[in-house]
Design a protein around this motif. Sequence first.
Motif, PDB file in Angstrom:
ATOM      1  N   ARG A   1       1.229  -1.171  -0.050  1.00 23.39           N
ATOM      2  CA  ARG A   1       0.308   0.156  -0.212  1.00 23.39           C
ATOM      3  C   ARG A   1       1.596   1.195   0.275  1.00 23.39           C
ATOM      4  NH1 ARG A   1      -4.295  -0.600   4.237  1.00 23.39           N
ATOM      5  NH2 ARG A   1      -5.393   1.140   3.282  1.00 23.39           N
ATOM      6  N   TYR A   2      -0.200   2.410  -0.299  1.00 24.59           N
ATOM      7  CA  TYR A   2       1.038   3.848   0.201  1.00 24.59           C
ATOM      8  C   TYR A   2       1.467   4.022   1.314  1.00 24.59           C
ATOM      9  CZ  TYR A   2       2.038   8.612  -0.378  1.00 24.59           C
ATOM     10  OH  TYR A   2       2.981   9.495  -0.551  1.00 24.59           O
ATOM     11  N   SER A   3       2.329   4.077   1.533  1.00 29.56           N
ATOM     12  CA  SER A   3       3.446   4.491   2.751  1.00 29.56           C
ATOM     13  C   SER A   3       4.682   4.332   3.470  1.00 29.56           C
ATOM     14  CB  SER A   3       3.183   2.223   3.953  1.00 29.56           C
ATOM     15  OG  SER A   3       3.563   1.744   3.364  1.00 29.56           O
ATOM     16  N   GLU A   4       4.631   5.768   3.994  1.00 30.13           N
ATOM     17  CA  GLU A   4       5.900   5.891   4.021  1.00 30.13           C
ATOM     18  C   GLU A   4       6.360   5.763   6.118  1.00 30.13           C
ATOM     19  OE1 GLU A   4       5.579   9.726   1.408  1.00 30.13           O
ATOM     20  OE2 GLU A   4       4.975  10.151   3.395  1.00 30.13           O
ATOM     21  N   ILE A   5       8.103   6.149   6.327  1.00 29.62           N
ATOM     22  CA  ILE A   5       8.381   5.995   6.942  1.00 29.62           C
ATOM     23  C   ILE A   5       9.274   6.954   8.058  1.00 29.62           C
ATOM     24  CG2 ILE A   5       9.786   4.087   9.380  1.00 29.62           C
ATOM     25  CD1 ILE A   5       8.686   2.023   7.852  1.00 29.62           C
ATOM     26  N   THR A   6       9.265   7.473   8.803  1.00 31.22           N
ATOM     27  CA  THR A   6       9.849   8.914   9.349  1.00 31.22           C
ATOM     28  C   THR A   6       9.988   8.623  10.427  1.00 31.22           C
ATOM     29  OG1 THR A   6       7.978  10.407   8.037  1.00 31.22           O
ATOM     30  CG2 THR A   6       9.187  11.612   9.493  1.00 31.22           C
ATOM     31  N   LEU A   7      11.366   8.993  10.673  1.00 30.41           N
ATOM     32  CA  LEU A   7      12.328   8.474  11.986  1.00 30.41           C
ATOM     33  C   LEU A   7      11.997  10.085  12.614  1.00 30.41           C
ATOM     34  CD1 LEU A   7      14.636   7.538  14.340  1.00 30.41           C
ATOM     35  CD2 LEU A   7      16.074   8.667  11.939  1.00 30.41           C
ATOM     36  N   PHE A   8      11.622  10.085  13.914  1.00 34.77           N
ATOM     37  CA  PHE A   8      11.846  11.320  14.532  1.00 34.77           C
ATOM     38  C   PHE A   8      13.254  11.132  15.871  1.00 34.77           C
ATOM     39  CE2 PHE A   8       7.719  11.682  12.651  1.00 34.77           C
ATOM     40  CZ  PHE A   8       7.221  12.817  12.752  1.00 34.77           C
ATOM     41  N   GLU A   9      13.114  11.981  16.300  1.00 37.52           N
ATOM     42  CA  GLU A   9      13.332  12.082  17.333  1.00 37.52           C
ATOM     43  C   GLU A   9      13.174  12.775  18.852  1.00 37.52           C
ATOM     44  OE1 GLU A   9      18.030  13.540  19.475  1.00 37.52           O
ATOM     45  OE2 GLU A   9      18.058  13.058  17.563  1.00 37.52           O
ATOM     46  N   TYR A  10      12.662  11.965  19.803  1.00 31.54           N
ATOM     47  CA  TYR A  10      11.754  12.673  20.928  1.00 31.54           C
ATOM     48  C   TYR A  10      12.735  11.661  22.446  1.00 31.54           C
ATOM     49  CZ  TYR A  10       7.421  13.609  23.537  1.00 31.54           C
ATOM     50  OH  TYR A  10       7.382  13.582  24.801  1.00 31.54           O
ATOM     51  N   GLU A  11      12.924  13.255  23.172  1.00 33.05           N
ATOM     52  CA  GLU A  11      13.870  12.522  24.354  1.00 33.05           C
ATOM     53  C   GLU A  11      15.181  11.716  23.711  1.00 33.05           C
ATOM     54  OE1 GLU A  11      10.386  11.670  26.644  1.00 33.05           O
ATOM     55  OE2 GLU A  11      10.163  13.510  27.144  1.00 33.05           O
ATOM     56  N   GLY A  12      16.060  11.842  22.849  1.00 30.51           N
ATOM     57  CA  GLY A  12      16.645  11.874  22.712  1.00 30.51           C
ATOM     58  C   GLY A  12      17.233   9.991  22.217  1.00 30.51           C
ATOM     59  N   GLN A  13      15.426   9.972  21.863  1.00 24.45           N
ATOM     60  CA  GLN A  13      15.144   8.768  21.479  1.00 24.45           C
ATOM     61  C   GLN A  13      14.660   8.050  19.747  1.00 24.45           C
ATOM     62  OE1 GLN A  13      16.189   5.336  23.408  1.00 24.45           O
ATOM     63  NE2 GLN A  13      17.459   6.884  24.585  1.00 24.45           N
ATOM     64  N   PRO A  14      15.019   7.679  19.463  1.00 23.86           N
ATOM     65  CA  PRO A  14      14.833   7.473  17.837  1.00 23.86           C
ATOM     66  C   PRO A  14      13.248   6.434  18.424  1.00 23.86           C
ATOM     67  CG  PRO A  14      16.216   5.692  17.947  1.00 23.86           C
ATOM     68  CD  PRO A  14      15.945   6.578  19.579  1.00 23.86           C
ATOM     69  N   TYR A  15      11.944   7.264  17.228  1.00 27.15           N
ATOM     70  CA  TYR A  15      10.906   6.741  17.157  1.00 27.15           C
ATOM     71  C   TYR A  15      10.593   6.766  15.777  1.00 27.15           C
ATOM     72  CZ  TYR A  15       9.840   7.215  21.998  1.00 27.15           C
ATOM     73  OH  TYR A  15      10.258   6.938  23.455  1.00 27.15           O
ATOM     74  N   TYR A  16      10.092   5.958  15.361  1.00 32.07           N
ATOM     75  CA  TYR A  16       9.635   5.503  13.600  1.00 32.07           C
ATOM     76  C   TYR A  16       8.078   5.385  13.673  1.00 32.07           C
ATOM     77  CZ  TYR A  16      14.016   3.084  14.109  1.00 32.07           C
ATOM     78  OH  TYR A  16      15.429   3.187  14.456  1.00 32.07           O
ATOM     79  N   ALA A  17       7.650   6.721  12.395  1.00 36.94           N
ATOM     80  CA  ALA A  17       6.012   7.246  12.475  1.00 36.94           C
ATOM     81  C   ALA A  17       5.523   6.357  11.243  1.00 36.94           C
ATOM     82  CB  ALA A  17       6.502   8.784  12.636  1.00 36.94           C
ATOM     83  N   VAL A  18       4.756   5.194  10.975  1.00 34.44           N
ATOM     84  CA  VAL A  18       4.798   4.352   9.957  1.00 34.44           C
ATOM     85  C   VAL A  18       3.247   4.827   9.867  1.00 34.44           C
ATOM     86  CG1 VAL A  18       4.000   1.753   9.132  1.00 34.44           C
ATOM     87  CG2 VAL A  18       5.905   3.087  10.901  1.00 34.44           C
ATOM     88  N   PHE A  19       3.123   5.941   8.668  1.00 35.11           N
ATOM     89  CA  PHE A  19       1.871   6.381   7.701  1.00 35.11           C
ATOM     90  C   PHE A  19       1.660   5.519   6.768  1.00 35.11           C
ATOM     91  CE2 PHE A  19       0.324   8.248   4.086  1.00 35.11           C
ATOM     92  CZ  PHE A  19      -0.796   9.070   4.969  1.00 35.11           C
ATOM     93  N   VAL A  20       0.611   4.829   6.866  1.00 37.00           N
ATOM     94  CA  VAL A  20      -0.741   3.707   5.732  1.00 37.00           C
ATOM     95  C   VAL A  20      -1.781   4.655   5.488  1.00 37.00           C
ATOM     96  CG1 VAL A  20      -1.136   1.939   5.250  1.00 37.00           C
ATOM     97  CG2 VAL A  20       0.979   1.839   6.963  1.00 37.00           C
ATOM     98  N   LYS A  21      -1.652   4.749   4.042  1.00 37.53           N
ATOM     99  CA  LYS A  21      -2.525   5.588   3.832  1.00 37.53           C
ATOM    100  C   LYS A  21      -3.899   4.702   3.703  1.00 37.53           C
ATOM    101  CE  LYS A  21      -3.561   8.985   0.086  1.00 37.53           C
ATOM    102  NZ  LYS A  21      -2.370   9.725  -0.936  1.00 37.53           N
TER     103      LYS A  21
END
Length: 125
Positions: free
Chosen positions: A46-66
């Motif tokens: 499907r249409y999807s993207e993964i964006t990397l975020f840094e929050y409080e010094g830790q990596p977080y992965y935002a997985v967007f699925v349309k």
Amino acid sequence: MRRVYLLTLTLLLSLVLLTACKSTKQLADNSYPQWLQEKFEKLNERYSEITLFEYEGQPYYAVFVKGPEKSFDLNRTTIYDADGNVYMSLGGPRKRSDEEINFFNRSVNKGIIWQSDIAKEKSKE
């Protein structure tokens, strides 16, 4: 004779460079956490993207699925911590919570790190 030598040397050098490029791609693929790599095949459907975020010094992965076409309320984003645990889920017609607003205000968006083939095609248009 010299031409044959130069041609052979050029071909060998090209082969070495191609092998190095392939190794670099594999290394890049392996740089994602294992739990995230396991999701790629399903996400690529499907249409999807993964964006990397840094929050409080830790990596977080935002997985967007349309969601399906013209159904914006079915778009979903799931944010995972570095270990693959769901940190929060976003989407639907509801208003963002204070926790969600806080996350996006205090985190650093490091950019999109992966896109499905469908997303890549859409971004070319």
